[in-house]
Design a protein around this motif. Structure first.
Motif, PDB file in Angstrom:
ATOM      1  N   SER A   1      -3.519  -2.316  -5.268  1.00 18.02           N
ATOM      2  CA  SER A   1      -3.893  -1.006  -5.821  1.00 18.02           C
ATOM      3  C   SER A   1      -5.398  -0.896  -6.011  1.00 18.02           C
ATOM      4  O   SER A   1      -5.957   0.201  -5.995  1.00 18.02           O
TER       5      SER A   1
ATOM      6  N   GLY B   1       0.821  -1.208   0.000  1.00 16.88           N
ATOM      7  CA  GLY B   1       0.000   0.000   0.000  1.00 16.88           C
ATOM      8  C   GLY B   1       0.861   1.268   0.000  1.00 16.88           C
ATOM      9  O   GLY B   1       0.488   2.282  -0.577  1.00 16.88           O
ATOM     10  N   GLN B   2       2.054   1.156   0.646  1.00 16.93           N
ATOM     11  CA  GLN B   2       2.974   2.298   0.684  1.00 16.93           C
ATOM     12  C   GLN B   2       3.496   2.644  -0.709  1.00 16.93           C
ATOM     13  O   GLN B   2       3.775   3.804  -1.016  1.00 16.93           O
TER      14      GLN B   2
ATOM     15  N   MET C   1      -8.009  11.383  -1.856  1.00 11.74           N
ATOM     16  CA  MET C   1      -6.832  11.017  -2.661  1.00 11.74           C
ATOM     17  C   MET C   1      -7.178  11.089  -4.149  1.00 11.74           C
ATOM     18  O   MET C   1      -8.281  10.729  -4.556  1.00 11.74           O
TER      19      MET C   1
ATOM     20  N   GLU D   1       0.411   4.227  -2.604  1.00 19.06           N
ATOM     21  CA  GLU D   1       0.208   5.573  -2.077  1.00 19.06           C
ATOM     22  C   GLU D   1       1.270   6.540  -2.621  1.00 19.06           C
ATOM     23  O   GLU D   1       0.953   7.653  -3.044  1.00 19.06           O
TER      24      GLU D   1
ATOM     25  N   GLU E   1       0.509   9.885  -4.782  1.00 17.46           N
ATOM     26  CA  GLU E   1       0.736  11.196  -4.166  1.00 17.46           C
ATOM     27  C   GLU E   1       1.899  11.971  -4.769  1.00 17.46           C
ATOM     28  O   GLU E   1       1.944  13.199  -4.674  1.00 17.46           O
TER      29      GLU E   1
ATOM     30  N   GLN F   1      -8.403   3.354  -7.790  1.00 20.40           N
ATOM     31  CA  GLN F   1      -7.734   4.017  -8.909  1.00 20.40           C
ATOM     32  C   GLN F   1      -8.216   3.433 -10.243  1.00 20.40           C
ATOM     33  O   GLN F   1      -8.891   2.401 -10.267  1.00 20.40           O
TER      34      GLN F   1
ATOM     35  N   PHE G   1      -7.264   1.087  -3.553  1.00 21.64           N
ATOM     36  CA  PHE G   1      -7.072   2.538  -3.528  1.00 21.64           C
ATOM     37  C   PHE G   1      -8.013   3.272  -4.483  1.00 21.64           C
ATOM     38  O   PHE G   1      -7.876   4.466  -4.699  1.00 21.64           O
TER      39      PHE G   1
END
Lengths: 129, 134
Positions: free
Chosen positions: B30, A113-114, B1, A117, A121, B35, B33
């Protein structure tokens, strides 16, 4: 510009870890920022403090540590890739009952997840290996 | 986000190592998230989608089977480069049939795999925000 760095290849099999180091250093010296450096696949072995190449060879894991200390970089190692390849933090090794641990002090272990992310970002994800 | 267009380019053979598995792990994470995720299979990566694989016999993992779950993770765009298939004597009929429920078409059961030419895929790459290359 803010970069996220992904490194994937084993430092003994590819120049990716070294190339990423040079890119990161150059980007920082040019005034850019680094959101996070993420070690995945074979690159996770960079974070082991039990690697002993011959004396006359460079220790790329240490070079990353030095750069991280100078610029307060976040060096993150993928937990799944690390466990598969025998790179353990003290906490994770203890949790699974292993006697040894070998994660360098300047690196942290976390999940994929890092990486996602960081790719979302930052302005650019730059991938090596 | 923010929502970004993220594409995963898969170029590795399915059983030459664990690259296919480690790529799929990133894809599935992913999806959480929210996306705009797409997969592309080029070069030897097209072998990952071959149907009828029995890698269990050699102790390897069946990634083609894992891909069947992609639709459940809202990964609906799976591009396969036509030239890579043709160069290997393969056609769409040799590939697994990945499906998803299409939210833009009343959740109709829809094929996920889309064949695409090398030229069009290159243009698609240039429209992504993030490229992961495995």
């Amino acid at each position: 510009m803010q970069f996220a760095i992904l490194i994937k290849s084993d430092p003994n099999q590819s120049p990716a870890v070294r190339s990423a180091l040079m890119f990161t250093r150059a980007a920082l010296e040019a005034g850019h920022s680094i959101q996070r450096v993420f070690f995945y696949q074979g690159a996770v072995t960079t974070a082991s403090d039990m690697l002993s190449p011959p004396q006359n060879e460079e220790r790329v894991g240490e070079l990353w540590s030095e750069l991280a200390a100078k610029y307060e970089l976040e060096l993150v190692v993928c937990i799944a890739a690390a466990q598969r390849r025998g790179v353990w933090s003290e906490a994770e090794a203890g949790r699974l009952g292993y006697k040894a641990h070998n994660l360098r002090a300047d690196y942290s272990i976390s999940g994929l997840g890092q990486l996602i992310e960081a790719s979302i970002e930052s302005d650019r994800l730059v991938s090596f290996g | 986000m923010a929502t970004k267009k993220i594409m995963y380019i898969n170029r590795a053979t399915p059983h030459g190592g664990i690259t296919a598995k480690e790529s799929l792990d990133v894809v599935l994470i992913s999806a959480a998230f929210d996306q705009d995720v797409a997969l592309a299979f080029i070069d030897d990566g097209v072998y990952q989608l071959l149907k009828g694989q029995q890698p269990e016999k050699s102790g390897s993992r069946n990634v083609a089977k894992s891909f069947a779950a992609l639709g459940d993770y809202d990964v609906r765009k799976v591009y396969v480069e036509q030239e890579s298939l043709a160069e290997r004597g393969l056609s769409e009929a040799d590939l697994v049939d990945l499906r998803h429920e299409n939210p833009e078409d009343d959740y109709r059961d829809t094929a996920s795999i889309r064949l695409i030419s090398r030229e069009k895929l290159a243009r698609l790459f240039s429209r992504q925000d993030v490229l992961f290359n495995f």
